[in-house]
Design a protein around this motif. Sequence first.
Motif, PDB file in Angstrom:
ATOM      1  N   GLN A 181       0.856  -1.177   0.000  1.00  0.00           N
ATOM      2  CA  GLN A 181       0.000   0.000   0.000  1.00  0.00           C
ATOM      3  C   GLN A 181       0.897   1.233   0.000  1.00  0.00           C
ATOM      4  O   GLN A 181       1.730   1.400   0.899  1.00  0.00           O
ATOM      5  N   ALA A 182       0.717   2.092  -1.006  1.00  0.00           N
ATOM      6  CA  ALA A 182       1.479   3.336  -1.104  1.00  0.00           C
ATOM      7  C   ALA A 182       0.591   4.403  -1.725  1.00  0.00           C
ATOM      8  O   ALA A 182       0.851   4.877  -2.832  1.00  0.00           O
ATOM      9  N   PRO A 183      -0.476   4.811  -1.021  1.00  0.00           N
ATOM     10  CA  PRO A 183      -1.455   5.730  -1.620  1.00  0.00           C
ATOM     11  C   PRO A 183      -0.845   7.093  -1.928  1.00  0.00           C
ATOM     12  O   PRO A 183      -0.223   7.730  -1.075  1.00  0.00           O
ATOM     13  N   GLY A 184      -1.034   7.523  -3.178  1.00  0.00           N
ATOM     14  CA  GLY A 184      -0.614   8.849  -3.591  1.00  0.00           C
ATOM     15  C   GLY A 184       0.880   9.049  -3.717  1.00  0.00           C
ATOM     16  O   GLY A 184       1.338  10.185  -3.843  1.00  0.00           O
TER      17      GLY A 184
ATOM     18  N   ILE B 240     -22.592   0.335 -12.455  1.00  0.00           N
ATOM     19  CA  ILE B 240     -22.628  -1.083 -12.091  1.00  0.00           C
ATOM     20  C   ILE B 240     -22.547  -1.191 -10.572  1.00  0.00           C
ATOM     21  O   ILE B 240     -21.550  -0.756  -9.970  1.00  0.00           O
ATOM     22  N   PRO B 241     -23.557  -1.725  -9.904  1.00  0.00           N
ATOM     23  CA  PRO B 241     -23.527  -1.799  -8.439  1.00  0.00           C
ATOM     24  C   PRO B 241     -22.343  -2.597  -7.896  1.00  0.00           C
ATOM     25  O   PRO B 241     -21.840  -2.295  -6.816  1.00  0.00           O
ATOM     26  N   GLU B 242     -21.898  -3.628  -8.626  1.00  0.00           N
ATOM     27  CA  GLU B 242     -20.797  -4.462  -8.143  1.00  0.00           C
ATOM     28  C   GLU B 242     -19.437  -3.779  -8.257  1.00  0.00           C
ATOM     29  O   GLU B 242     -18.436  -4.276  -7.747  1.00  0.00           O
ATOM     30  N   LEU B 243     -19.386  -2.632  -8.942  1.00  0.00           N
ATOM     31  CA  LEU B 243     -18.124  -1.956  -9.188  1.00  0.00           C
ATOM     32  C   LEU B 243     -17.941  -0.813  -8.193  1.00  0.00           C
ATOM     33  O   LEU B 243     -18.788   0.076  -8.085  1.00  0.00           O
ATOM     34  N   MET B 244     -16.849  -0.860  -7.448  1.00  0.00           N
ATOM     35  CA  MET B 244     -16.516   0.202  -6.500  1.00  0.00           C
ATOM     36  C   MET B 244     -15.435   1.092  -7.109  1.00  0.00           C
ATOM     37  O   MET B 244     -14.510   0.602  -7.743  1.00  0.00           O
ATOM     38  N   ILE B 245     -15.581   2.417  -6.911  1.00  0.00           N
ATOM     39  CA  ILE B 245     -14.652   3.387  -7.491  1.00  0.00           C
ATOM     40  C   ILE B 245     -14.019   4.197  -6.364  1.00  0.00           C
ATOM     41  O   ILE B 245     -14.721   4.687  -5.470  1.00  0.00           O
ATOM     42  N   GLN B 246     -12.714   4.339  -6.428  1.00  0.00           N
ATOM     43  CA  GLN B 246     -11.991   5.156  -5.464  1.00  0.00           C
ATOM     44  C   GLN B 246     -11.182   6.209  -6.210  1.00  0.00           C
ATOM     45  O   GLN B 246     -10.497   5.903  -7.182  1.00  0.00           O
ATOM     46  N   LEU B 247     -11.270   7.446  -5.738  1.00  0.00           N
ATOM     47  CA  LEU B 247     -10.500   8.539  -6.322  1.00  0.00           C
ATOM     48  C   LEU B 247      -9.143   8.581  -5.628  1.00  0.00           C
ATOM     49  O   LEU B 247      -9.040   8.911  -4.450  1.00  0.00           O
ATOM     50  N   GLU B 248      -8.095   8.231  -6.351  1.00  0.00           N
ATOM     51  CA  GLU B 248      -6.760   8.158  -5.756  1.00  0.00           C
ATOM     52  C   GLU B 248      -6.077   9.516  -5.740  1.00  0.00           C
ATOM     53  O   GLU B 248      -5.514   9.927  -4.719  1.00  0.00           O
TER      54      GLU B 248
ATOM     55  N   GLY C 109      -3.616  10.445  -2.413  1.00  0.00           N
ATOM     56  CA  GLY C 109      -3.856   9.405  -1.420  1.00  0.00           C
ATOM     57  C   GLY C 109      -5.279   9.406  -0.907  1.00  0.00           C
ATOM     58  O   GLY C 109      -5.524   9.159   0.277  1.00  0.00           O
ATOM     59  N   GLN C 110      -6.241   9.750  -1.777  1.00  0.00           N
ATOM     60  CA  GLN C 110      -7.658   9.797  -1.462  1.00  0.00           C
ATOM     61  C   GLN C 110      -7.989  10.883  -0.446  1.00  0.00           C
ATOM     62  O   GLN C 110      -9.042  10.860   0.182  1.00  0.00           O
ATOM     63  N   GLU C 111      -7.090  11.870  -0.274  1.00  0.00           N
ATOM     64  CA  GLU C 111      -7.312  12.954   0.675  1.00  0.00           C
ATOM     65  C   GLU C 111      -7.101  14.297  -0.010  1.00  0.00           C
ATOM     66  O   GLU C 111      -6.290  14.418  -0.931  1.00  0.00           O
ATOM     67  N   ALA C 112      -7.826  15.317   0.485  1.00  0.00           N
ATOM     68  CA  ALA C 112      -7.643  16.668  -0.020  1.00  0.00           C
ATOM     69  C   ALA C 112      -6.263  17.179   0.369  1.00  0.00           C
ATOM     70  O   ALA C 112      -5.806  16.964   1.492  1.00  0.00           O
ATOM     71  N   LYS C 113      -5.585  17.853  -0.563  1.00  0.00           N
ATOM     72  CA  LYS C 113      -4.219  18.284  -0.321  1.00  0.00           C
ATOM     73  C   LYS C 113      -4.125  19.643   0.363  1.00  0.00           C
ATOM     74  O   LYS C 113      -3.059  20.027   0.830  1.00  0.00           O
ATOM     75  N   SER C 114      -5.205  20.419   0.423  1.00  0.00           N
ATOM     76  CA  SER C 114      -5.136  21.722   1.078  1.00  0.00           C
ATOM     77  C   SER C 114      -6.538  22.143   1.479  1.00  0.00           C
ATOM     78  O   SER C 114      -7.538  21.484   1.160  1.00  0.00           O
TER      79      SER C 114
ATOM     80  N   SER D  17      -6.602  16.378 -14.389  1.00  0.00           N
ATOM     81  CA  SER D  17      -6.551  14.917 -14.549  1.00  0.00           C
ATOM     82  C   SER D  17      -6.730  14.245 -13.204  1.00  0.00           C
ATOM     83  O   SER D  17      -6.271  14.751 -12.172  1.00  0.00           O
ATOM     84  N   CYS D  18      -7.396  13.096 -13.216  1.00  0.00           N
ATOM     85  CA  CYS D  18      -7.666  12.329 -12.003  1.00  0.00           C
ATOM     86  C   CYS D  18      -7.374  10.857 -12.259  1.00  0.00           C
ATOM     87  O   CYS D  18      -7.643  10.333 -13.349  1.00  0.00           O
ATOM     88  N   SER D  19      -6.818  10.194 -11.225  1.00  0.00           N
ATOM     89  CA  SER D  19      -6.562   8.747 -11.276  1.00  0.00           C
ATOM     90  C   SER D  19      -7.540   8.053 -10.353  1.00  0.00           C
ATOM     91  O   SER D  19      -7.715   8.463  -9.197  1.00  0.00           O
ATOM     92  N   VAL D  20      -8.174   7.010 -10.858  1.00  0.00           N
ATOM     93  CA  VAL D  20      -9.155   6.268 -10.068  1.00  0.00           C
ATOM     94  C   VAL D  20      -8.802   4.785 -10.081  1.00  0.00           C
ATOM     95  O   VAL D  20      -8.119   4.298 -10.986  1.00  0.00           O
TER      96      VAL D  20
END
Length: 649
Positions: free
Chosen positions: A107-110, A479-487, A505-510, A544-547
């Motif tokens: 695990q290395a978020p962001g 799709i209900p079975e599909l979970m999405i996370q904003l990285e 890392g799924q957190e606001a930067k400021s 741009s966003c990574s999910v």
Amino acid sequence: MDRGVLCQAVALLLVVCSLGPASLAETVYCDLQPVDSKVTYTMSQVSEGCVAQIPDATLEVHVLFLTFLGDMSMLELTLQTSKQGGIRPREVLLILSVNKSIFLKLQAPGIPLQLAYDSKLVFHEALDANTTQLPSFTTKDQLLNWANTKGPIASVAELNNPQSILLRLDQASSSPFSCNLEPQKDMGHTLEWSPKASIRGCRLEGVAGHKEAHILRILPGPETGPRTVTVKLELTCAWRDTDAAVLILQGPPYVSWLIDANHNMQIWATGEYSLKIFPDRINPGFQLPNTTQGLLGEARRLNASVVASFVELPLASDVSLQTHSCGSGLQPSPTPVEITTPNKGCNQELLLTLIQPKCSSDGMTLVLKKDLISTLLCTIISLTFWDSSCQAEETEDEFVLSSGYSSCGMEVMENVVSNEVVIRLLSSSSPQRRKVQCINMDSLSLQLGLYLSPHFLQASNTIELGQQGFVQVSVSPSIPELMIQLESCQLNLGPDMEIVELIQGQEAKSSCVSLLSPSPSGDIRFSFLLRGYLVPMPTTGILSCSVTMHSRIRSLEVHKTVSTRLNIISTSLHDKGLVLPAVLGITFGAFLIGALLTAALWYIYSHTRHPGKREPVVAVAAPASSESSSTNHSIGSTQSTPCSTSSMA
């Protein structure tokens, strides 16, 4: 003196000496054997290591030398970095050197991560990192020399049989500027890890009753100043008698204890100790033996009939002990102690984690390498889907199980295809099962939209400086079975400006960025405030966003990036043809005219009034000075917004 009398005196003296307390402790018979309990602990001390600060580097290198005992082990590795005020974290190269096969959970978020390892020894699930094959080295120095060619080394650590590792990338200001290896290094805040530990127990001969002892011994090591060890003891027992259990804690003089126990019990500890429910009440400790047999003798002196757990650990920060014995798991002497030994057979848990099918537009395929299966001490009799007629093909070095989406018991619901993999092992009478899913990504569309109001009604590709933007990331069809996370999300304003990190890392930067509640259909939303004044003035930007998209049973994980181009317009001053240089010029001109006018009035006044009536004039220039000060202040305020730092949007 007669020789016979002298011999008797010497013999008597030896007998008297042999009756001392230390000797009594040393003669306690208690055959310590592994028991069915669980202990976990975290520590920052490593066999050899170093930490350095590298303030000006764009890439930092971390090296982990890992030694494992088993043929196949599982390692949980987490990389963390603190919030850096919108500054994009530097790139990280993590080098793993292992001696045995491991299954890595990373695990290395962001964190922009490169991972170097031996692919023949390190196995893992899908990684959000660039990977590099580690060259073959015969010595540690060769590997470190190679690492130095990649970038400055921020940390090195050598660990024995770790279960989990937490590596923090924040650099301590007290660290040196070069990484020089030290034996028995305390890595401090930089690294914490949990080694594997064993628990032993025994029955004390000649003691009746059911009182049990739990003994924790912290082994001496390099003294690093006062340390507090948090001890959590969980007993699954029905009794609440205070005299039914005793906790014995022994450690170096600089160790104190914070105890969290779910049962009442006696406590004997070296050094000061306190209870978690009364942390401010400090209790003095006792003098205790510093040997294994001495501590067993102390347990016997306290009338314990069973040593339910005996653990010896290096200096740790947190120790958690769970036991279910309550004195009943150990048989009375002289019946041999009942021991639960670790399973030496097939590691079924690790085997099931390897069930990671590959999904294509027309089918599902699962590949299992035979050398890895043998490393797990497993022998596969059959490998099938839910429909047992769909068997895996066996080659010389692997099993291959594949099927199209219309056979072998595949369940198709919209864009989700589900099945079950069934493994029959020689060592187990019942088959092992794991649910798997595939999602047809070709039919999915990922959208990134910018809106100018929190109602998300009309998407826009234009935003004004100083304006708040609202962003929505959506997938269609839903799709209900599909979970999405904003990285992560970032705004690129051009080559002459720093990239503005919005989400990491799924957190606001400021404070300029706020994560909002999802839409009724589950779309991800957030808002950001674009600064009111930027130099140079941008006209376009790329958002741009990574999910990460994964099924709810996590047999599939996909990383995607979506972007959109934005037009950026300036504030209302620009629309009127006035930009900041013009405003500054006008202000300076007004100030200069005011100063000249004041000087002219003063000249006229001083040359026209009667000489005897002249008095100092001190307030004539006040209006111009006040006006100038007010003007300058207003200019300063127009440049700043709640998010006016250079790294915020």
